[in-house]
Design a protein around this motif. Structure first.
Motif, mmCIF file in Angstrom:
data_model
loop_
_atom_site.group_PDB
_atom_site.id
_atom_site.type_symbol
_atom_site.label_atom_id
_atom_site.label_comp_id
_atom_site.label_asym_id
_atom_site.label_seq_id
_atom_site.Cartn_x
_atom_site.Cartn_y
_atom_site.Cartn_z
ATOM 1 N N THR A 161 0.847 -1.195 0.000
ATOM 2 C CA THR A 161 0.000 0.000 0.000
ATOM 3 C C THR A 161 0.879 1.241 0.000
ATOM 4 O O THR A 161 1.892 1.289 0.707
ATOM 5 C CB THR A 161 -0.913 0.029 1.242
ATOM 6 O OG1 THR A 161 -1.728 -1.151 1.256
ATOM 7 C CG2 THR A 161 -1.811 1.255 1.246
ATOM 8 N N VAL A 163 1.417 4.780 1.222
ATOM 9 C CA VAL A 163 1.043 5.824 2.187
ATOM 10 C C VAL A 163 2.243 6.751 2.330
ATOM 11 O O VAL A 163 3.301 6.336 2.822
ATOM 12 C CB VAL A 163 0.661 5.253 3.570
ATOM 13 C CG1 VAL A 163 0.261 6.399 4.506
ATOM 14 C CG2 VAL A 163 -0.458 4.233 3.458
ATOM 15 N N LYS A 351 -3.930 13.091 8.977
ATOM 16 C CA LYS A 351 -4.523 12.310 7.876
ATOM 17 C C LYS A 351 -3.681 11.088 7.556
ATOM 18 O O LYS A 351 -4.209 9.997 7.287
ATOM 19 C CB LYS A 351 -4.665 13.198 6.642
ATOM 20 C CG LYS A 351 -5.592 14.390 6.830
ATOM 21 C CD LYS A 351 -5.622 15.278 5.596
ATOM 22 C CE LYS A 351 -6.528 16.477 5.816
ATOM 23 N NZ LYS A 351 -6.525 17.405 4.652
ATOM 24 N N ILE A 352 -2.376 11.248 7.556
ATOM 25 C CA ILE A 352 -1.476 10.133 7.241
ATOM 26 C C ILE A 352 -1.629 9.016 8.270
ATOM 27 O O ILE A 352 -1.634 7.825 7.924
ATOM 28 C CB ILE A 352 -0.019 10.627 7.187
ATOM 29 C CG1 ILE A 352 0.166 11.659 6.070
ATOM 30 C CG2 ILE A 352 0.943 9.462 7.008
ATOM 31 C CD1 ILE A 352 -0.067 11.146 4.668
ATOM 32 N N GLN A 354 -4.285 8.156 9.926
ATOM 33 C CA GLN A 354 -5.516 7.407 9.652
ATOM 34 C C GLN A 354 -5.293 6.379 8.539
ATOM 35 O O GLN A 354 -5.853 5.277 8.579
ATOM 36 C CB GLN A 354 -6.647 8.366 9.279
ATOM 37 C CG GLN A 354 -7.158 9.206 10.435
ATOM 38 C CD GLN A 354 -7.810 8.376 11.531
ATOM 39 O OE1 GLN A 354 -8.305 7.277 11.289
ATOM 40 N NE2 GLN A 354 -7.807 8.898 12.742
ATOM 41 N N ARG A 355 -4.473 6.725 7.575
ATOM 42 C CA ARG A 355 -4.207 5.794 6.477
ATOM 43 C C ARG A 355 -3.353 4.613 6.942
ATOM 44 O O ARG A 355 -3.550 3.479 6.504
ATOM 45 C CB ARG A 355 -3.537 6.552 5.319
ATOM 46 C CG ARG A 355 -4.496 7.539 4.662
ATOM 47 C CD ARG A 355 -3.799 8.449 3.687
ATOM 48 N NE ARG A 355 -3.215 7.703 2.573
ATOM 49 C CZ ARG A 355 -2.387 8.249 1.692
ATOM 50 N NH1 ARG A 355 -2.042 9.521 1.802
ATOM 51 N NH2 ARG A 355 -1.906 7.512 0.700
ATOM 52 N N GLU A 358 -5.716 2.311 8.821
ATOM 53 C CA GLU A 358 -6.543 1.502 7.915
ATOM 54 C C GLU A 358 -5.801 0.250 7.466
ATOM 55 O O GLU A 358 -6.380 -0.837 7.397
ATOM 56 C CB GLU A 358 -6.933 2.334 6.690
ATOM 57 C CG GLU A 358 -8.033 3.348 6.937
ATOM 58 C CD GLU A 358 -8.341 4.162 5.684
ATOM 59 O OE1 GLU A 358 -8.058 3.654 4.573
ATOM 60 O OE2 GLU A 358 -8.841 5.291 5.827
#
Length: 370
Positions: A161, A163, A351-352, A354-355, A358
């Motif tokens: 992923t 990020v 914000k980072i 939260q990714r 996830e």
């Protein structure tokens, strides 16, 4: 969720600083993080939660049975849900411990570089593939680095992923008092990077020499430390620019140093997606960098900075000279404003985080602990 963030050592380097910032944000939203450093370090990481320093000898990283056993004991004690290995040495350490002591917690590897640039032989590729095949998931710092990782190790795409790195958006303080005398001497150019081969400080000095011909009062600040400092300092002497080149070593006030600079420069040969570029953009300081790794994903030439093809020292120096010649022009203001807006919109650590979270949740939902 209980998370182990594994770092190489306590040092003010990009990977360790970001791991500390990520850990802080994860704790703020209710998760428990233990920041574990493997090797001896001399810096106080900016994380107020639990920190464990193993102080393992670097010379034994391929046969550190006692260290791997100690790490297995920490897993038994804290029962983490996720272990994130930040950088290659931390991954080796975690995989060796898991292989020998048979614990089952999934390992996430944070790939912060264009790793294919380091894999220059078949034995290296096979050895590193052994470690990579034993992680549950890879979080890559940029799209380019993600594609390079998949190709280098023939890795399953669904297990990687992208990020990006983030930064803490905070008020920037005043210029450190101990540096005021440098900024009074003329325009200041700042570089923040470990003094190692891939960061290309010799090329930086060659570039700076060209700039100094046009702007004789220009100063260069280099923040970071490494084994090459004596060699780089000797080159500065040979180029007759010693009085204009300032080696600061490790600092925890990088934003304050960068904020007052005329330009931030990064002529690295190998990079992932450097957080220092985002910090300079946040400080609204023009950035000039070589087009390597994932830098082009945050630095659009003429729009959010100046992107120069690798090893083109003339074009690099001309870009910096252009900045120094037009420091207050409308174009320069537009460029730095575009860069600032990009950072606050896309690269805020809130914000980072939260990714990252996830990804962790998806791994646990799939019960994919290899």
């Amino acid at each position: 969720m209980i998370i182990f963030q594994l770092i190489q050592k306590s040092q003010y380097r990009g990977a360790e600083m970001f791991a500390s910032q990520l850990s802080t944000h994860l704790e703020k939203i209710g998760h428990q993080v233990i920041l574990i450093s493997i090797f001896p370090g001399d810096s106080e990481m900016p994380f107020q939660g639990a920190k464990i320093q193993l102080d393992r000898p670097l010379s034994k990283r391929f046969y550190d049975i006692n260290g791997w056993k100690e790490f297995a004991s920490l897993i038994k004690e804290y029962k983490p849900n996720i272990i994130q290995a930040n950088a290659a040495d931390t991954l080796k350490f975690a995989v060796f411990s898991k292989t020998i002591f048979k614990w089952s917690v999934p390992i996430v590897f944070r790939n912060a570089n264009k790793i294919g640039d380091f894999i220059n032989s078949t034995p290296k590729r096979l050895l590193n593939k052994f470690f990579m095949d034993r992680v549950a998931h890879v979080i890559s710092v940029s799209g380019l680095c993600k594609e390079d990782f998949i190709e280098t190790f023939n890795f399953e795409r669904k297990c990687v992923t992208n990020v990006e790195i983030g930064i803490n958006l905070k008020e920037v303080g005043k210029l450190p008092i101990d540096l005021e005398h440098i900024y009074k001497r003329g325009p200041v150019i700042v570089n923040v990077a470990s003094l190692v081969r891939e960061k290309n400080h010799k090329g930086l000095l060659n570039i700076f020499k060209k700039i100094a011909v046009v702007h004789p009062n220009v100063q260069l600040i280099i923040v970071g430390k490494g084994v090459l400092q004596p060699e780089i300092a000797l080159l500065a002497e040979d180029l007759n620019i010693t009085s204009q080149v300032h080696f600061l070593g490790s600092r925890n006030d990088v934003l304050e140093i960068v904020k007052q600079a005329s330009a931030f420069v990064l002529p690295s040969h190998i990079e992932g997606l450097p957080g220092v570029i985002l910090e300079a953009q946040y400080c609204q300081v023009p950035v000039v960098a070589y087009n390597v790794g994932g830098i082009s994903e945050v630095l659009e030439n003429g729009n959010t900075g100046y992107l120069v093809e690798k090893n083109d020292e003339i074009a690099f120096s001309e870009a910096v000279i252009n900045i120094l010649n037009s420091d207050t022009t409308e174009k320069s203001a537009d460029l730095t404003d575009n860069a600032y807006q990009q950072v606050v919109t896309k690269f805020d650590n809130h914000k980072i985080t939260q990714r990252f979270l996830e990804v962790y949740k998806n791994i646990l939902a799939l019960d994919n602990g290899k």
